[in-house]
Write an enzyme that holds these catalytic residues in place. Sequence first.
Site, short mmCIF file in Angstrom:
data_model
loop_
_atom_site.label_atom_id
_atom_site.label_comp_id
_atom_site.label_asym_id
_atom_site.label_seq_id
_atom_site.Cartn_x
_atom_site.Cartn_y
_atom_site.Cartn_z
N GLU A 1 0.82 -1.22 0.00
CA GLU A 1 0.00 0.00 0.00
C GLU A 1 0.85 1.26 0.00
OE1 GLU A 1 -1.81 -0.85 3.88
OE2 GLU A 1 -3.32 -2.05 2.83
N CYS B 1 -9.87 -0.81 7.88
CA CYS B 1 -9.64 0.58 8.25
C CYS B 1 -10.54 1.52 7.45
CB CYS B 1 -8.18 0.96 8.02
SG CYS B 1 -7.54 0.45 6.43
#
Lengths: 647, 647
Positions: A316, A412
Amino acid sequence: MPKKLKKPDLKRIRITDELFGQYAGRIGEKILDYQWKILTDELEGSEPTYCIENFRIAAGEKQGERKGVVFQDTDLYKWLESVAFSIAGGMAGDFEEKADRVIELIAKAQESDGYLNTYFQINAPERKWKNLAEGHELYTAGHMMEAAAAYYVITGKEKILEVAKKNADLICRVFGKGEGQVHGYPGHEEVEVGLIKLYRVTGEKKYLEQARYFIDERGTEPNYLRQEIERNGQPEFFPEFKNYDLEYSQSHKPPREQSEAVGHAVRDMYMCSAMADLAEEYEDKELETACVRIWNNMTKRRMYITGGIGSSGFRERFTTDYDLPNASGYCETCASIGLMMFGQRMASLTGKASYYDEVERALYNTVLAGINIEGNRYFYVNPLEVVPEFCTEHTAMQHVKAVRQKWFSVACCPPNIARTLASLGQYIYALGEDALYIHQFISSTISTSIGSAEIVLEMNSDLLDTGRVDIKAAVSGKETSLMIRIPGFSESGNVRVDESELDVKVSDGYIRLELSEGTHSIELKFDTAPKWFAANNNVREDAGKMALMKGPLVYCLEEEDNGDHLSEIYVEQSTEVKAEKPDERLAGKLPVLKYKGYRVKSVGVENNELYGEVKFRKEETELRAVPYSQWNNRSDGEMLVWQKAVV
Amino acid sequence: MPKKLKKPDLKRIRITDELFGQYAGRIGEKILDYQWKILTDELEGSEPTYCIENFRIAAGEKQGERKGVVFQDTDLYKWLESVAFSIAGGMAGDFEEKADRVIELIAKAQESDGYLNTYFQINAPERKWKNLAEGHELYTAGHMMEAAAAYYVITGKEKILEVAKKNADLICRVFGKGEGQVHGYPGHEEVEVGLIKLYRVTGEKKYLEQARYFIDERGTEPNYLRQEIERNGQPEFFPEFKNYDLEYSQSHKPPREQSEAVGHAVRDMYMCSAMADLAEEYEDKELETACVRIWNNMTKRRMYITGGIGSSGFRERFTTDYDLPNASGYCETCASIGLMMFGQRMASLTGKASYYDEVERALYNTVLAGINIEGNRYFYVNPLEVVPEFCTEHTAMQHVKAVRQKWFSVACCPPNIARTLASLGQYIYALGEDALYIHQFISSTISTSIGSAEIVLEMNSDLLDTGRVDIKAAVSGKETSLMIRIPGFSESGNVRVDESELDVKVSDGYIRLELSEGTHSIELKFDTAPKWFAANNNVREDAGKMALMKGPLVYCLEEEDNGDHLSEIYVEQSTEVKAEKPDERLAGKLPVLKYKGYRVKSVGVENNELYGEVKFRKEETELRAVPYSQWNNRSDGEMLVWQKAVV
């Protein structure tokens, strides 16, 4: 110009916008409830998260092992923050009661010294603060502090604030330069913004100092994280951290010496947000300059046109300048939320409205794409080009989901979107010393004091269609001013105040309107004609391609409207784009854009062959583009932002 | 038509080809020596491989821990096989002596029961045969058997053959369906082709049966590998095998039920090669049909135009139909060597010459690209598009090296290329019952018997330039035939035998020429005019793009000739391509191709901005393409195969 901007009181803002209202309306109505069921493992057909369960065990109400990812607690904290914002917006329903009860549980779970983290309390008490690289303890604490600050400010209830202070006090004792203190800092930044919010709510300077300590200590030599990793040996939580590189967590050198957006994108944005806050609080020019450098590197080299950041499916993260692959890109929803946080702070720090251009870009495109219209499906990854059949295991797109998901094991993004949409008012308005700032043109009302002036304002925005924004403002007590951001996408525009054309002077991206006591009507007209964009030549991926925008909205082609094999589509550079009436199945009554294009098929290759004669057949076709944020709401299929130009 | 084709005696073949001669010449001259230094850790500036060292320890000549990757032994076996082929080619110099000595060492390292694997002998004797999924024991044994068979056939020396037989006998005892036997099979196929070669050399049928056992047992339920992995728990050698999926090693179902090219590409090719051998030996139609299905799926859905296979950087594997990304593709050199092995066997099995079209494609492009002209630098990964600055950590191209490397920690490719080039004769010629087969047009000489006929043949090929191939054949003892493959790339062509034009009848891709006793001169003329190719519409990556080929050679653009930013290049579909004289810095005196193209620059975006106005400036430019196999021999920089078409 006074720089420091304060956040408005969300209780005195109401979102009435056709687009955002539709999403924000879902928060009280659906999202809080949906997420609550997930936190409590009551959603049928969903994998258990063990989130509340873990708190019960930590609080001694149940026995058992703590389950879920190491930072699972944060889901609850982000939900709590969303509840707070929803209470402010008057749409929390009975969730305030649920929140109060869960706060009791959180308080009960907290240890007497202030420690609070269900994983380490239950499963590994001997490992507390011993794995900052992977353990997410300080990250988790930061989200708790953010939730506490919001909940306290909005409800006035002190319980969760006390928990947060007790936890922050512990962190201040444990971490620092002093003897006997841990000279470390978080592997995942977040506690810094949490501490700063806690400082701003409580006035307790040591929280601010502690945030500064974390930023200043980070990446110094001898490197704490490197030493810790050597000490720990094997990874404890994330096997992929085996060759942990310090750049991943921006700890390769001190933040104030950094000049590129590097490593894990969310980590970087949270760090930069704290840096910008600290630069403002301490009037720290060096830190400000570092923030500007990182921001510029990111927005001018490493950001997708949708405001997506982090181009790599590997961890990421940011990669290198101009590496912006459309199909295999990452563009985590949370990273774009982080970009919004950073940009908002940069505008406050520098007094420049232009930071909001990228905040707007991220909000209207990547962040909004992160959630479906119903409010119960989410994208974590937001590429600019999707062919579902290639988003399978082992391809370079294996991290891409071609369909929004119910929830994620690392969840998240959903609660992060919820808290962002629930607090949208903070991105629309800001309070200066002598003016009310308008940063986004999202229909809403606000009433607020500016010094001894009272202002009640109503904004009706037709930005996304005609580009017209009507503002009615009633000023009393004293004259005051409006600072209105002129969006970067608008090349022309005009402003009428009380029916007279204004000679617009733009300074730092704002126009200032002086408003005497009484009522005023302001009419803004921005240029939101559809426009084609090209990318810098260095973005090899987009060479010879064009992307269509209208105002802040990036448009895309979907299989639903245009059939599959979107890669065959070509468009003339001079093609005329017409805005047509909205598709009722999409949110916000946004215009659909229509234009002529071509389908270029390779007809020289037989169906069952892989390679063959070059023989392209070009046929005219009508294309229909919809806002990127709306894709995959009507059906599953291909999607494409960057379209080939006929050259 | 009799199908079974035999391999020619490499001792009676000499490669005289301008292109391949240049590479093959390096083998005795440089490659064997270079690789020997690497095996013995004598190459300065290179990481030690510990390869010979490990054998010394296993042989009891030294003390110490065994180091290097678990399958490190195979580097030596592949080297040994290359030495054998080089001896046959008369270019081994003093390496035969070195090989004899190293064979003594290998024999000394072998245990009395036949076991031979330096890793398990030294470091983990209790783990023998207990980790077939990861341990590469059978894979390593297979390479040893291949080397032994080659060395014995070429030199007549039995020492290494004895080692191989003893090892094979052990494997036959250990693995099987019988009680007390391990019902397993290799995680990485290779032992099967090794056993079959050993059978063909020794006539020992049980080796063939054992190979059939491994293929037939593979993927049956209860699944041996799945059970073994459960038994073992955590990965022992490769952490990335944590979620080992059975498709990775083609063990998700029995090979004869498979119909797609799946999993790790090299594994798949080695498995398929054994399947084709077994189908031929046992006249097993079901197995043959499975081979045809897998071959067709691979070559018509999952193969790059360069003969590269395995489009994913994740575990070097096949992905899904038509997923052929040019920049992030994998295309391991060894996988294309495996494709050559499989194709060669399919031609023998089916009697169809067309399998050699893809063998040729792989050989002339991906395999040859795997090595530099000097013979001391290698590509493991062979993408079709390279921008060096993006081939950095964390991008989707992180597995791509933009420059050939000295050696690799997993160094399967360099010795695999060496053994392939050193035994090139087997891909040029094959022996049928009543005919000499010519499959490749690579200048060379061969003398061989076909039944009671003797034929001495000299082929002078100018295939890659003019398309003309001259063959002189002297036949004695009895009349015989030539079976000449008509390459798929040639749409027209003519054949003259002893100065008369022949009415060409192509059957199964061959023309048959009956040759009476005496000397004959044959002149073949193939169509090798440069041609543009397009890909199937389903290959989204190549939509609207063209690739240039001349005969079997794929051409590419290099920064060296065309500047950087190759993504800006467009070419008219009808552009005329001229062959010009070779670049002397490249191998084989291959023509350079020139044609007119365009540079399309985005000039509306300011240098320091990322997005801006669409304003493409199109300028004519002269382009110069070189064979893909030759790229990165003159300088480092960008490279591009698929070029955008003006549509």
